[in-house]
Structure formats: structure tokens, C-alpha cells
Design a protein around this motif. Structure first.
Motif, PDB file in Angstrom:
ATOM      1  N   PRO A 279     -13.874  74.259  36.265  1.00 51.83           N
ATOM      2  CA  PRO A 279     -13.381  72.973  36.770  1.00 51.83           C
ATOM      3  C   PRO A 279     -14.166  71.744  36.318  1.00 51.83           C
ATOM      4  N   PRO A 280     -15.525  71.741  36.340  1.00 49.23           N
ATOM      5  CA  PRO A 280     -16.205  70.527  35.855  1.00 49.23           C
ATOM      6  C   PRO A 280     -15.917  70.251  34.379  1.00 49.23           C
ATOM      7  N   ALA A 281     -15.874  71.295  33.564  1.00 55.31           N
ATOM      8  CA  ALA A 281     -15.570  71.102  32.143  1.00 55.31           C
ATOM      9  C   ALA A 281     -14.139  70.613  31.965  1.00 55.31           C
ATOM     10  N   GLN A 282     -13.249  71.027  32.825  1.00 52.44           N
ATOM     11  CA  GLN A 282     -11.866  70.591  32.746  1.00 52.44           C
ATOM     12  C   GLN A 282     -11.765  69.086  33.008  1.00 52.44           C
ATOM     13  N   PHE A 283     -12.542  68.579  33.953  1.00 59.32           N
ATOM     14  CA  PHE A 283     -12.536  67.139  34.235  1.00 59.32           C
ATOM     15  C   PHE A 283     -13.185  66.362  33.098  1.00 59.32           C
ATOM     16  N   ILE A 284     -14.255  66.895  32.522  1.00 55.30           N
ATOM     17  CA  ILE A 284     -14.917  66.221  31.409  1.00 55.30           C
ATOM     18  C   ILE A 284     -13.974  66.129  30.217  1.00 55.30           C
ATOM     19  N   ASN A 285     -13.190  67.167  29.984  1.00 56.93           N
ATOM     20  CA  ASN A 285     -12.232  67.147  28.880  1.00 56.93           C
ATOM     21  C   ASN A 285     -11.158  66.091  29.082  1.00 56.93           C
ATOM     22  N   HIS A 286     -10.892  65.706  30.311  1.00 56.79           N
ATOM     23  CA  HIS A 286      -9.836  64.737  30.599  1.00 56.79           C
ATOM     24  C   HIS A 286     -10.351  63.304  30.724  1.00 56.79           C
ATOM     25  N   LEU A 287     -11.578  63.048  30.283  1.00 56.34           N
ATOM     26  CA  LEU A 287     -12.077  61.671  30.257  1.00 56.34           C
ATOM     27  C   LEU A 287     -11.435  60.873  29.131  1.00 56.34           C
ATOM     28  N   SER A 288     -10.898  61.549  28.148  1.00 52.32           N
ATOM     29  CA  SER A 288     -10.181  60.867  27.074  1.00 52.32           C
ATOM     30  C   SER A 288      -8.850  60.361  27.617  1.00 52.32           C
ATOM     31  N   PRO A 289      -8.542  59.071  27.445  1.00 51.14           N
ATOM     32  CA  PRO A 289      -7.271  58.548  27.958  1.00 51.14           C
ATOM     33  C   PRO A 289      -6.053  59.252  27.355  1.00 51.14           C
ATOM     34  N   LEU A 290      -6.148  59.639  26.078  1.00 45.86           N
ATOM     35  CA  LEU A 290      -5.025  60.336  25.457  1.00 45.86           C
ATOM     36  C   LEU A 290      -4.800  61.697  26.102  1.00 45.86           C
ATOM     37  N   ARG A 291      -5.862  62.426  26.342  1.00 46.69           N
ATOM     38  CA  ARG A 291      -5.749  63.739  26.980  1.00 46.69           C
ATOM     39  C   ARG A 291      -5.247  63.594  28.420  1.00 46.69           C
ATOM     40  N   ALA A 292      -5.738  62.579  29.132  1.00 45.84           N
ATOM     41  CA  ALA A 292      -5.297  62.347  30.510  1.00 45.84           C
ATOM     42  C   ALA A 292      -3.821  61.960  30.539  1.00 45.84           C
ATOM     43  N   HIS A 293      -3.392  61.149  29.596  1.00 46.33           N
ATOM     44  CA  HIS A 293      -1.988  60.741  29.527  1.00 46.33           C
ATOM     45  C   HIS A 293      -1.094  61.937  29.229  1.00 46.33           C
ATOM     46  N   THR A 294      -1.537  62.798  28.333  1.00 45.32           N
ATOM     47  CA  THR A 294      -0.779  64.006  28.020  1.00 45.32           C
ATOM     48  C   THR A 294      -0.657  64.907  29.248  1.00 45.32           C
ATOM     49  N   THR A 295      -1.736  65.048  29.982  1.00 47.85           N
ATOM     50  CA  THR A 295      -1.707  65.875  31.191  1.00 47.85           C
ATOM     51  C   THR A 295      -0.755  65.293  32.227  1.00 47.85           C
ATOM     52  N   LEU A 296      -0.792  63.977  32.409  1.00 49.83           N
ATOM     53  CA  LEU A 296       0.127  63.343  33.357  1.00 49.83           C
ATOM     54  C   LEU A 296       1.572  63.590  32.950  1.00 49.83           C
ATOM     55  N   GLY A 297       1.859  63.414  31.680  1.00 49.50           N
ATOM     56  CA  GLY A 297       3.221  63.628  31.202  1.00 49.50           C
ATOM     57  C   GLY A 297       3.693  65.053  31.373  1.00 49.50           C
ATOM     58  N   ARG A 298       2.814  66.002  31.081  1.00 52.38           N
ATOM     59  CA  ARG A 298       3.202  67.415  31.208  1.00 52.38           C
ATOM     60  C   ARG A 298       3.361  67.831  32.665  1.00 52.38           C
ATOM     61  N   MET A 299       2.590  67.194  33.559  1.00 50.59           N
ATOM     62  CA  MET A 299       2.711  67.562  34.968  1.00 50.59           C
ATOM     63  C   MET A 299       3.911  66.876  35.619  1.00 50.59           C
ATOM     64  N   LEU A 300       4.233  65.653  35.182  1.00 50.96           N
ATOM     65  CA  LEU A 300       5.385  64.956  35.755  1.00 50.96           C
ATOM     66  C   LEU A 300       6.708  65.464  35.189  1.00 50.96           C
ATOM     67  N   PHE A 301       6.707  65.785  33.911  1.00 48.61           N
ATOM     68  CA  PHE A 301       7.923  66.233  33.233  1.00 48.61           C
ATOM     69  C   PHE A 301       7.656  67.550  32.516  1.00 48.61           C
ATOM     70  N   PRO A 302       7.568  68.648  33.247  1.00 50.96           N
ATOM     71  CA  PRO A 302       7.259  69.931  32.601  1.00 50.96           C
ATOM     72  C   PRO A 302       8.398  70.368  31.682  1.00 50.96           C
ATOM     73  N   LEU A 303       8.012  70.931  30.549  1.00 49.85           N
ATOM     74  CA  LEU A 303       8.992  71.452  29.603  1.00 49.85           C
ATOM     75  C   LEU A 303       9.570  72.755  30.130  1.00 49.85           C
ATOM     76  N   GLN A 304      10.773  73.042  29.750  1.00 53.56           N
ATOM     77  CA  GLN A 304      11.424  74.266  30.206  1.00 53.56           C
ATOM     78  C   GLN A 304      11.201  75.403  29.213  1.00 53.56           C
ATOM     79  N   ILE A 305       9.966  75.544  28.751  1.00 54.44           N
ATOM     80  CA  ILE A 305       9.596  76.635  27.856  1.00 54.44           C
ATOM     81  C   ILE A 305       9.037  77.757  28.722  1.00 54.44           C
TER      82      ILE A 305
END
Length: 69
Positions: free
Chosen positions: A4-30
């Protein structure tokens, strides 16, 4: 899976955080594409994205106000 701490550190990048938000709000049907993260990771990503967009604007506005044109 990262810890978990490494997971939060990986999401300090705004691009990575934006991608995570998008994937959690609009999950793909794969079928084999799991939705990453949890609620704390979602909130952390939202804070990172909001900070990355508002802080530069605020600092630029303050600097602009101090300059004598």
C-alpha cells in the motif's frame, strides 16, 4: 501486487493519478482487466489531480497580482 505505501507513492504522478481516476470511474468491460485500487487510493488520486491543476494556477495568479504592469 505492490504494498500500500508503494502504491500511493506510485500515484504521486498526476498522469498516473488521472489514469487511475478514469479507470475507477469508467471501468472497461474487459473480462481480465481488474479495476485498480480502492477508495483511499481513489481519494488520494483525486487530491493529486486537483493539486496538480489548482496549485500552479493559484501560484501564477498570485505572482501576476504582485507584478506592476
Amino acid at each position: 501486487m505492490t504494498t500500500p505505501p508503494a502504491q500511493f507513492i506510485n500515484h504521486l504522478s498526476p498522469l498516473r493519478a488521472h489514469t487511475t481516476l478514469g479507470r475507477m470511474l469508467f471501468p472497461l468491460q474487459i473480462p481480465d482487466d481488474p479495476v485498480p485500487g480502492s477508495v483511499p487510493l481513489f481519494v488520494f488520486s483525486a487530491v493529486v489531480v486537483l493539486t496538480a491543476t489548482t496549485l500552479p494556477l493559484y501560484l501564477g495568479y498570485r505572482r501576476f497580482e504582485r507584478v506592476d504592469l
